[in-house]
Design an enzyme around this catalytic site. Structure first.
Site, PDB file in Angstrom:
ATOM      1  CG  HIS A 217      -1.931  -1.073   1.211  1.00  0.00           C
ATOM      2  ND1 HIS A 217      -1.705  -2.278   1.826  1.00  0.00           N
ATOM      3  CD2 HIS A 217      -3.168  -1.161   0.645  1.00  0.00           C
ATOM      4  CE1 HIS A 217      -2.757  -3.062   1.653  1.00  0.00           C
ATOM      5  NE2 HIS A 217      -3.650  -2.421   0.947  1.00  0.00           N
ATOM      6  CG  HIS A 399      -5.897   9.995   7.383  1.00  0.00           C
ATOM      7  ND1 HIS A 399      -6.804   9.097   7.895  1.00  0.00           N
ATOM      8  CD2 HIS A 399      -6.179  11.193   7.984  1.00  0.00           C
ATOM      9  CE1 HIS A 399      -7.582   9.708   8.771  1.00  0.00           C
ATOM     10  NE2 HIS A 399      -7.228  10.973   8.838  1.00  0.00           N
ATOM     11  N   GLY A 400      -5.581  11.478   3.902  1.00  0.00           N
ATOM     12  CA  GLY A 400      -6.282  12.652   3.381  1.00  0.00           C
ATOM     13  C   GLY A 400      -7.232  12.298   2.269  1.00  0.00           C
ATOM     14  N   GLY A 402      -8.631   9.359   1.699  1.00  0.00           N
ATOM     15  CA  GLY A 402      -9.745   8.595   2.252  1.00  0.00           C
ATOM     16  C   GLY A 402     -10.745   9.475   2.983  1.00  0.00           C
ATOM     17  CB  ALA A 555      -2.846  10.854   9.712  1.00  0.00           C
TER      18      ALA A 555
END
Length: 578
Positions: A217, A399-400, A402, A555
């Site tokens: 990933h 994370h951003g 998503g 995050a």
């Protein structure tokens, strides 16, 4: 980097659409993913696999006779939601139950686990199996924490062949567990991957260096070494994998093994063959006989330049399952007896469920909630790049992205619900489901829990009070800990959610109006988020890179603190409630 795309947010959906169009005789699209286009014998166990997009041929390319019955497909590097998994499983099953198999990543564990519970409650027996073949991601003593990489293929293949042979769900699950226990993988990378629309890779490797022990990933490797020759790379891969033998294998000599040399996206086939030349020599010297070896791209990571080696130490039971015929779009072996194509009737039109009746007080609260979700989405959009950079320090950097997918989906669902006259509970429940579906991954599941818990507390009747809102947030914190298993101190969003909920509960219990109580709790959240910089992660994809994260906040914790602060002005003028 990914050069051909339209809207990056639509990349996964458009890729799946094109994939189905290219293979109409092997797969058909259903909500949440794909299933076989051919008929499956009634009562056969359905093996449903899945995970995020960006790994083709995994997971959709492995659907077909002799392999998976269906694949739940999430967004880029994000697990499919429980709802998507359940939809695919219901479309694939024929009465024998379902085995849900996936790589052992936190988001997949959450969503596939939820789906299995829901399917079983609906009368469809379901089991789960997270593949744990990557020896670099945890010690042998904590093998249950390891992630799944190219070993996915061996486990999926064994399970599916067992299902085709007519074994029941318990037996198919046992065989899959056996294959998983006897599979080991290790990989190296020379560069990171770049997601559609991004202008930089998720991680970089210094020139003349390679990362060792990588994930799929975009996670950085566990360490670095000088770039080797092809033979030296083969020697590292083989020595590392042979260095940890499964229980029951005392020595490599005399063993038979399924062997996969997997390219992760940018290492081309000729290069792989050069490496495999030496791999084959080394295995022969060690006394290992390679059975039906596979060399090629089988579990990728977009354009990552990397390679991994997988060995499954075969038994008399596992070998015929590994060599059994299969016919999937991206994996074919031997000859299968072609099954009849499914003749589909006219497509069913999606019917929107009517919203339950709500009082005017609750509809007014729903409008405030909608404004808060609008602010939430705007805040995430503003900080998405920052959140990605924080996440990339020790995780996969998505994370951003998503959070953008989830918050956008939630806001759009909330807008529609408000237009239909929904109360606060219904609006938040629909937003919760949309967030989980659009974002996938761990954060998608957990934000779905948060919004649903608050919605349940608010209800569709009456005007919510400050203690009711606080109770909803407290239940959200408890739900996140139940589902995700994290505790305060694990360096997750729990480190912010729990103190925020506690401060809000205390302030509202003291009689403070919601806006003042929320302001106090938001300050507590900000301090708690900053404090995560001093913690080492004990869960999630950042755990294998714990030391790298020191000095950087989590995050998920940081994004939660930003959000609760941003929505405060929305609450202040409209919810001066006690």
């Amino acid at each position: 980097m990914t050069r051909l795309f339209n809207d990056p947010a639509a990349f996964a959906d458009e890729a799946l659409e094109g994939f189905v169009a290219a293979h109409p005789h092997r797969v058909r699209q259903v909500p949440g993913g794909v299933v076989r286009a051919t008929r499956t014998a009634p009562g056969q166990v359905a093996v449903v696999v899945g995970g995020g997009s960006g790994h083709y041929p995994a997971f959709s390319g492995l659907v077909g006779q002799g392999l998976a019955h269906g694949a739940a497909v999430g967004n880029v590097f994000a697990s499919p939601s429980a709802h998507q998994v359940r939809q695919v499983a219901k479309a694939a099953q024929t009465g024998g139950g379902v085995l849900l198999a996936y790589g052992n990543y936190a988001g997949d564990v959450l969503h596939f686990g939820q789906a299995a519970e829901q399917l079983t409650a609906e009368g469809i027996p379901a089991r789960t199996l997270g593949v744990t073949d990557d020896i670099s991601s945890a010690s042998a003593a904590e093998a249950h924490k390891r992630r799944g990489v190219a070993g996915d293929l061996v486990v999926f293949k064994a399970a599916a062949a067992a299902a085709e042979a007519g074994h029941d769900l318990a037996e198919v699950t046992r065989i899959a567990e056996l294959a998983n226990a006897r599979t080991r993988s290790f990989g190296v990378a020379f560069s990171g991957c770049t997601l559609p629309g991004a202008d930089h890779p998720l991680f970089t490797v210094p020139e003349d260096r390679m990362a060792v022990g990588l994930g799929i990933h975009g996670e950085p490797g566990m360490g670095e070494q000088p770039v080797p020759s092809a033979d030296e790379a083969a020697e590292l891969l083989v020595s590392t994998v042979l260095g940890e033998l499964p229980e029951g294998v005392d020595s490599p000599r005399g063993q038979r093994a399924a062997v996969i040399l997997n390219g992760l996206g940018s290492v081309k086939y000729e290069e792989l063959f050069v490496v495999y030349r030496r791999v084959a020599q080394l295995l022969h010297e060690a006394g290992v006989e390679a059975v039906d070896p596979e060399v090629g791209e089988l579990v990728t990571s977009f354009d990552m330049a990397g390679v991994s080696l997988t060995l499954c130490w075969l038994t008399d039971e596992l070998e015929p399952l590994w060599t059994a015929p299969a016919d999937a779009p991206a994996y074919r072996k031997g000859t299968v007896e072609a099954a009849d194509l499914i003749s589909e009737g006219p497509a069913e039109q999606a019917v929107e469920e009517p919203v339950p009746a709500a009082t005017e007080e609750s509809r007014a609260a729903a409008r405030t909630v909608l404004a808060a979700l609008r602010t939430l989405k705007s805040t995430v959009d503003t900080h998405a790049d920052e959140l990605g950079r924080i996440d990339a320090v020790a995780g996969d950097g998505d994370h951003g992205i998503g959070m953008q997918r989830g918050s956008t989906g939630a806001y759009e669902a909330a807008v529609r619900a408000e237009q239909l006259g929904a109360g606060a509970e219904t609006l938040l429940h629909r937003a919760a489901d949309a967030w989980a579906d659009k974002a996938g991954g761990t954060s998608g599941a957990l934000w779905g829990v948060i919004l649903r818990a608050i919605g349940t507390a608010l209800g569709d009747t009456g005007r919510p009070t400050a203690p009711v809102v606080a109770a909803g947030v407290a239940e959200a914190a408890a739900g996140v800990m139940r589902l995700g298993g994290a505790e305060v101190g694990d360096k997750t969003m729990v480190d912010v959610l729990v103190p925020f909920a506690g401060a809000l509960t205390t302030a509202t219990a003291d009689g403070q109006p919601l806006s003042i109580a929320w302001d106090t709790a938001a300050s507590t959240a900000a301090a708690a988020a900053a404090a995560t910089a001093d913690l080492l992660p004990r869960m999630g994809r950042a755990r294998p890179h714990a030391e790298k994260s020191l000095g950087t906040p989590d995050a998920g914790a940081h994004s939660l603190a930003l959000i609760v602060r941003a929505v405060h002005p929305v609450l202040a003028p409209t919810l001066e409630i006690r």
